[in-house]
Design a protein around this motif. Sequence first.
Motif, PDB file in Angstrom:
ATOM      1  N   ARG A   6       7.609  -4.227 -13.557  1.00  0.00           N
ATOM      2  CA  ARG A   6       6.896  -3.446 -14.511  1.00  0.00           C
ATOM      3  C   ARG A   6       5.414  -3.191 -13.868  1.00  0.00           C
ATOM      4  O   ARG A   6       4.641  -2.065 -14.158  1.00  0.00           O
ATOM      5  N   LEU A   7       4.702  -4.237 -13.575  1.00  0.00           N
ATOM      6  CA  LEU A   7       3.289  -3.957 -12.980  1.00  0.00           C
ATOM      7  C   LEU A   7       3.503  -2.913 -11.748  1.00  0.00           C
ATOM      8  O   LEU A   7       2.427  -1.863 -11.580  1.00  0.00           O
ATOM      9  N   ALA A   8       4.269  -2.918 -10.963  1.00  0.00           N
ATOM     10  CA  ALA A   8       4.491  -2.149  -9.656  1.00  0.00           C
ATOM     11  C   ALA A   8       4.472  -0.710 -10.138  1.00  0.00           C
ATOM     12  O   ALA A   8       4.009   0.508  -9.719  1.00  0.00           O
ATOM     13  N   ASN A   9       5.227  -0.565 -11.368  1.00  0.00           N
ATOM     14  CA  ASN A   9       5.534   1.017 -11.918  1.00  0.00           C
ATOM     15  C   ASN A   9       4.348   1.264 -12.855  1.00  0.00           C
ATOM     16  O   ASN A   9       4.292   2.423 -13.059  1.00  0.00           O
ATOM     17  N   ASP A  10       3.813   0.423 -13.514  1.00  0.00           N
ATOM     18  CA  ASP A  10       2.473   0.925 -14.386  1.00  0.00           C
ATOM     19  C   ASP A  10       1.215   1.318 -13.435  1.00  0.00           C
ATOM     20  O   ASP A  10       0.149   1.626 -13.930  1.00  0.00           O
ATOM     21  N   ASN A  11       1.397   0.767 -12.229  1.00  0.00           N
ATOM     22  CA  ASN A  11       0.103   1.012 -11.199  1.00  0.00           C
ATOM     23  C   ASN A  11       0.615   1.730 -10.076  1.00  0.00           C
ATOM     24  O   ASN A  11       0.874   1.126  -8.750  1.00  0.00           O
ATOM     25  N   PRO A  12       0.830   3.200 -10.200  1.00  0.00           N
ATOM     26  CA  PRO A  12       1.710   3.708  -9.006  1.00  0.00           C
ATOM     27  C   PRO A  12       0.619   3.942  -7.857  1.00  0.00           C
ATOM     28  O   PRO A  12      -0.376   3.646  -7.910  1.00  0.00           O
ATOM     29  N   PRO A  13       1.424   4.187  -6.626  1.00  0.00           N
ATOM     30  CA  PRO A  13       0.849   4.215  -5.325  1.00  0.00           C
ATOM     31  C   PRO A  13      -0.375   5.381  -5.286  1.00  0.00           C
ATOM     32  O   PRO A  13      -0.376   6.291  -6.243  1.00  0.00           O
ATOM     33  N   ARG A  14      -1.400   5.024  -4.781  1.00  0.00           N
ATOM     34  CA  ARG A  14      -2.585   6.147  -4.695  1.00  0.00           C
ATOM     35  C   ARG A  14      -2.940   6.389  -3.217  1.00  0.00           C
ATOM     36  O   ARG A  14      -3.019   5.613  -2.253  1.00  0.00           O
ATOM     37  N   LEU A  15      -3.210   7.579  -2.978  1.00  0.00           N
ATOM     38  CA  LEU A  15      -3.407   7.969  -1.572  1.00  0.00           C
ATOM     39  C   LEU A  15      -5.079   7.761  -1.482  1.00  0.00           C
ATOM     40  O   LEU A  15      -5.864   8.230  -2.230  1.00  0.00           O
ATOM     41  N   ARG A  16      -5.507   7.206  -0.153  1.00  0.00           N
ATOM     42  CA  ARG A  16      -6.635   7.145   0.198  1.00  0.00           C
ATOM     43  C   ARG A  16      -6.872   7.759   1.021  1.00  0.00           C
ATOM     44  O   ARG A  16      -6.495   7.315   2.534  1.00  0.00           O
ATOM     45  N   SER A  17      -7.554   8.792   1.254  1.00  0.00           N
ATOM     46  CA  SER A  17      -7.485   9.774   2.325  1.00  0.00           C
ATOM     47  C   SER A  17      -8.533   9.462   3.319  1.00  0.00           C
ATOM     48  O   SER A  17      -8.492   9.662   4.597  1.00  0.00           O
ATOM     49  N   PHE A  18      -9.663   8.583   2.951  1.00  0.00           N
ATOM     50  CA  PHE A  18     -10.938   8.421   3.843  1.00  0.00           C
ATOM     51  C   PHE A  18     -11.287   6.953   3.570  1.00  0.00           C
ATOM     52  O   PHE A  18     -11.205   6.326   2.431  1.00  0.00           O
ATOM     53  N   ASP A  19     -11.774   6.349   4.872  1.00  0.00           N
ATOM     54  CA  ASP A  19     -12.517   4.877   4.413  1.00  0.00           C
ATOM     55  C   ASP A  19     -13.877   5.019   3.982  1.00  0.00           C
ATOM     56  O   ASP A  19     -14.315   6.158   3.928  1.00  0.00           O
ATOM     57  N   ASP A  20     -14.673   3.849   3.804  1.00  0.00           N
ATOM     58  CA  ASP A  20     -15.862   4.199   3.244  1.00  0.00           C
ATOM     59  C   ASP A  20     -16.742   4.938   4.205  1.00  0.00           C
ATOM     60  O   ASP A  20     -17.995   5.197   3.740  1.00  0.00           O
ATOM     61  N   LYS A  21     -16.507   4.822   5.362  1.00  0.00           N
ATOM     62  CA  LYS A  21     -17.460   5.671   6.352  1.00  0.00           C
ATOM     63  C   LYS A  21     -17.135   6.786   6.600  1.00  0.00           C
ATOM     64  O   LYS A  21     -17.680   7.806   7.614  1.00  0.00           O
ATOM     65  N   VAL A  28      -1.488   5.190   1.769  1.00  0.00           N
ATOM     66  CA  VAL A  28      -1.151   4.987   0.657  1.00  0.00           C
ATOM     67  C   VAL A  28      -1.330   3.645   0.153  1.00  0.00           C
ATOM     68  O   VAL A  28      -0.453   2.614   0.643  1.00  0.00           O
ATOM     69  N   GLU A  29      -1.805   3.271  -1.077  1.00  0.00           N
ATOM     70  CA  GLU A  29      -2.057   1.942  -1.520  1.00  0.00           C
ATOM     71  C   GLU A  29      -1.083   1.500  -2.649  1.00  0.00           C
ATOM     72  O   GLU A  29      -1.047   2.473  -3.657  1.00  0.00           O
ATOM     73  N   TYR A  30      -0.699   0.434  -2.488  1.00  0.00           N
ATOM     74  CA  TYR A  30       0.382  -0.052  -3.648  1.00  0.00           C
ATOM     75  C   TYR A  30      -0.001  -1.392  -4.344  1.00  0.00           C
ATOM     76  O   TYR A  30      -1.014  -2.004  -3.559  1.00  0.00           O
ATOM     77  N   HIS A  31       0.297  -1.378  -5.484  1.00  0.00           N
ATOM     78  CA  HIS A  31       0.132  -2.630  -6.286  1.00  0.00           C
ATOM     79  C   HIS A  31       0.498  -4.138  -5.782  1.00  0.00           C
ATOM     80  O   HIS A  31       1.569  -3.611  -5.039  1.00  0.00           O
ATOM     81  N   PRO A  32      -0.304  -5.074  -5.650  1.00  0.00           N
ATOM     82  CA  PRO A  32       0.390  -6.153  -4.909  1.00  0.00           C
ATOM     83  C   PRO A  32       1.931  -6.550  -5.382  1.00  0.00           C
ATOM     84  O   PRO A  32       2.416  -7.184  -4.798  1.00  0.00           O
ATOM     85  N   SER A  33       2.188  -6.271  -6.660  1.00  0.00           N
ATOM     86  CA  SER A  33       3.553  -6.592  -7.177  1.00  0.00           C
ATOM     87  C   SER A  33       4.667  -5.894  -6.421  1.00  0.00           C
ATOM     88  O   SER A  33       5.401  -6.507  -6.156  1.00  0.00           O
ATOM     89  N   TYR A  34       4.340  -4.445  -6.061  1.00  0.00           N
ATOM     90  CA  TYR A  34       5.382  -4.113  -5.063  1.00  0.00           C
ATOM     91  C   TYR A  34       5.454  -4.755  -3.771  1.00  0.00           C
ATOM     92  O   TYR A  34       6.512  -4.920  -3.443  1.00  0.00           O
ATOM     93  N   HIS A  35       4.189  -5.190  -3.220  1.00  0.00           N
ATOM     94  CA  HIS A  35       4.439  -5.898  -2.191  1.00  0.00           C
ATOM     95  C   HIS A  35       4.999  -6.956  -2.038  1.00  0.00           C
ATOM     96  O   HIS A  35       6.000  -7.770  -1.101  1.00  0.00           O
TER      97      HIS A  35
END
Length: 180
Positions: A6-21, A28-35
């Motif tokens: 449920r948590l993995a699907n309520d929190n879909p993956p998100r694209l992070r195009s750039f780092d802080d710099k 593509v970041e996934y919720h810890p439940s997916y992992h």
Amino acid sequence: MFERGRLANDNPPRLRSFDDKGNRLDLVEYHPSYHELMRESIGSGLHVSTWQHDATPAPAPAEVARAARYYMVAQIENGHMCPVTMTRAAVAALGAEPGLAAQLMPKVGSATYDPRFAPWWEKTGITLGMGMTEKQGGTDVRANTTTALPSGDEYRLTGHKWFMSAPMSDAFLVLAQAPT
Ligand SMILES: Cc1cc2nc3c(=O)[nH]c(=O)nc-3n(C[C@H](O)[C@H](O)[C@H](O)COP(=O)(O)OP(=O)(O)OC[C@H]3O[C@@H](n4cnc5c(N)ncnc54)[C@H](O)[C@@H]3O)c2cc1C
């Protein structure tokens, strides 16, 4: 496990195009439940248990045993099953290249899920994705127009893929037309 699904699907993956710099990431970041689901399925060998370490088929009843366990996981969460499924299936093609299989199979065969965004040779375990589908060619893969031209020991791919649903895979089986 259902709660993780449920948590993995309520929190879909998100694209992070750039780092802080401002450096390009394309992560593509996934919720810890997916992992956690990935860790469970890969820890149970669902991604590779029908294969031996040299990419030849494991003896019976490997297929039946895996199918039964896979069926049970399918009741819980299907998104993480995609890279698990593709990894197992891609090994069939890897077997056609024994040299490549010898390099990759120790990592593919690992029961340790390694979600780090790092080169495959630095990781303890890797997953394989697929780049098959094109907009004009899904079921009918003969309609695919991506080309693979020999370039030394490798192939140069030119084309456009659509629907690569496990973007954080460490390697991809890509379907393309090669010269006959
Ligand atoms: C959740 C999900 C994840 C996916 N992940 C990936 C991925 O990681 N990598 C990847 O490469 N692809 C991926 N795909 C794409 C998938 O492989 C295609 O959706 C699939 O091959 C079907 O192609 P299509 O969607 O273009 O459907 P179409 O080929 O347009 O088919 C539509 C319908 O027509 C029927 N049909 C088509 N041709 C014929 C025919 N000749 N005779 C009779 N009936 C026919 C089909 O059975 C189907 O019912 C994913 C799809 C989904 C839904």
